[in-house]
Design a protein around this motif. Sequence first.
Motif, mmCIF file in Angstrom:
data_model
loop_
_atom_site.group_PDB
_atom_site.id
_atom_site.type_symbol
_atom_site.label_atom_id
_atom_site.label_comp_id
_atom_site.label_asym_id
_atom_site.label_seq_id
_atom_site.Cartn_x
_atom_site.Cartn_y
_atom_site.Cartn_z
ATOM 1 N N SER A 39 10.434 7.571 -3.287
ATOM 2 C CA SER A 39 11.819 7.846 -3.673
ATOM 3 C C SER A 39 12.711 8.053 -2.460
ATOM 4 O O SER A 39 13.935 7.915 -2.552
ATOM 5 N N GLY A 40 12.112 8.401 -1.313
ATOM 6 C CA GLY A 40 12.909 8.587 -0.106
ATOM 7 C C GLY A 40 13.576 7.312 0.374
ATOM 8 O O GLY A 40 14.528 7.371 1.165
ATOM 9 N N GLU A 41 13.092 6.193 -0.103
ATOM 10 C CA GLU A 41 13.678 4.907 0.287
ATOM 11 C C GLU A 41 14.825 4.498 -0.641
ATOM 12 O O GLU A 41 15.472 3.484 -0.386
ATOM 13 N N TRP A 42 15.049 5.277 -1.727
ATOM 14 C CA TRP A 42 16.133 4.936 -2.647
ATOM 15 C C TRP A 42 17.425 5.562 -2.132
ATOM 16 O O TRP A 42 17.497 6.760 -1.870
ATOM 17 N N ALA B 230 0.848 -1.198 0.000
ATOM 18 C CA ALA B 230 0.000 0.000 0.000
ATOM 19 C C ALA B 230 0.880 1.243 0.000
ATOM 20 O O ALA B 230 1.979 1.246 0.553
ATOM 21 N N GLY B 231 0.388 2.284 -0.638
ATOM 22 C CA GLY B 231 1.092 3.565 -0.615
ATOM 23 C C GLY B 231 1.965 3.840 -1.807
ATOM 24 O O GLY B 231 2.349 4.977 -2.037
ATOM 25 N N GLY B 232 2.316 2.835 -2.597
ATOM 26 C CA GLY B 232 3.126 3.068 -3.778
ATOM 27 C C GLY B 232 4.597 3.218 -3.457
ATOM 28 O O GLY B 232 5.038 3.187 -2.306
ATOM 29 N N ALA C 119 5.119 8.280 -4.709
ATOM 30 C CA ALA C 119 4.117 8.835 -3.810
ATOM 31 C C ALA C 119 4.607 10.050 -3.049
ATOM 32 O O ALA C 119 3.791 10.832 -2.549
ATOM 33 N N ASP C 120 5.930 10.248 -2.966
ATOM 34 C CA ASP C 120 6.450 11.307 -2.113
ATOM 35 C C ASP C 120 7.192 12.411 -2.850
ATOM 36 O O ASP C 120 7.662 13.361 -2.230
ATOM 37 N N SER C 121 7.315 12.321 -4.180
ATOM 38 C CA SER C 121 8.041 13.358 -4.920
ATOM 39 C C SER C 121 7.555 13.408 -6.361
ATOM 40 O O SER C 121 7.293 12.371 -6.979
#
Length: 240
Positions: free
Chosen positions: A36-39, A31-33, A90-92
């Motif tokens: 990029s913060g995790e890359w 869930a959430g897609g 989802a975040d950028s």
Amino acid sequence: MAEFADDGDIEHTLYINRDVKVYRIPPRPAAGGHKSGEWRVADQIWQGRLRMIAKGSQVELRLEDISSGELFAVCPFVPETQQLTVEPTADSSRYFVLRVVDPASQRHAFLGMGFSERGEAFDFNAAMADHAKHCQREAIANKAAAGSGSAATSYSGSYGSSSRQGGQQSNDPAFAALYKDPGDLSLKDGQTIKIDVHRPSRPGGFLSRSPKALSGEGTVPGLPFPSTSGTGQVRFLAKR
């Protein structure tokens, strides 16, 4: 190198960016897609040029070496499958997940792609949206032309008359909008047209003033019109 099917259409370059970064990304969360913060910076595996090429309705995102033009990866899609092959994170707004395909084996993988500036990502999205709208308009026109059959060719194109062979006509709303007969719009004998001209409730400027107002009579109180002296020079009256 990836190639389009040879169907006679001409290739068009829709977008070019000379500096994009490609990342190895973790599996998509339930869930959430993608985020990029995790890359990690260490997950960057390539940097080079992005070209968006269209041929008909087909589109390819080609990741190429900026110097040699060597193809690193290709992401093919059509407007109907764009959301599945080019997914924003989802975040950028600067990062996307591409579904790249090996032309030889047809195996696919998911890679992260990032732009340096938000404006570049905006132009990238706009190019895909413009192509999707173009394909939609072409599809409507082609469907209308196919549904019209002989009716489209028999249409005279004049406002006064039109003929439809065998009474055939399409039920497609797109056809009805393109080939609707407006009928006879000419004025009959004795008919007139009434045109209402909007006039402001009060004078709006110099050109809207009546000759009486221009002569100095009937001016707005408190704003006297300039008067002339015997020498012909204009003498402005002081406001009282």
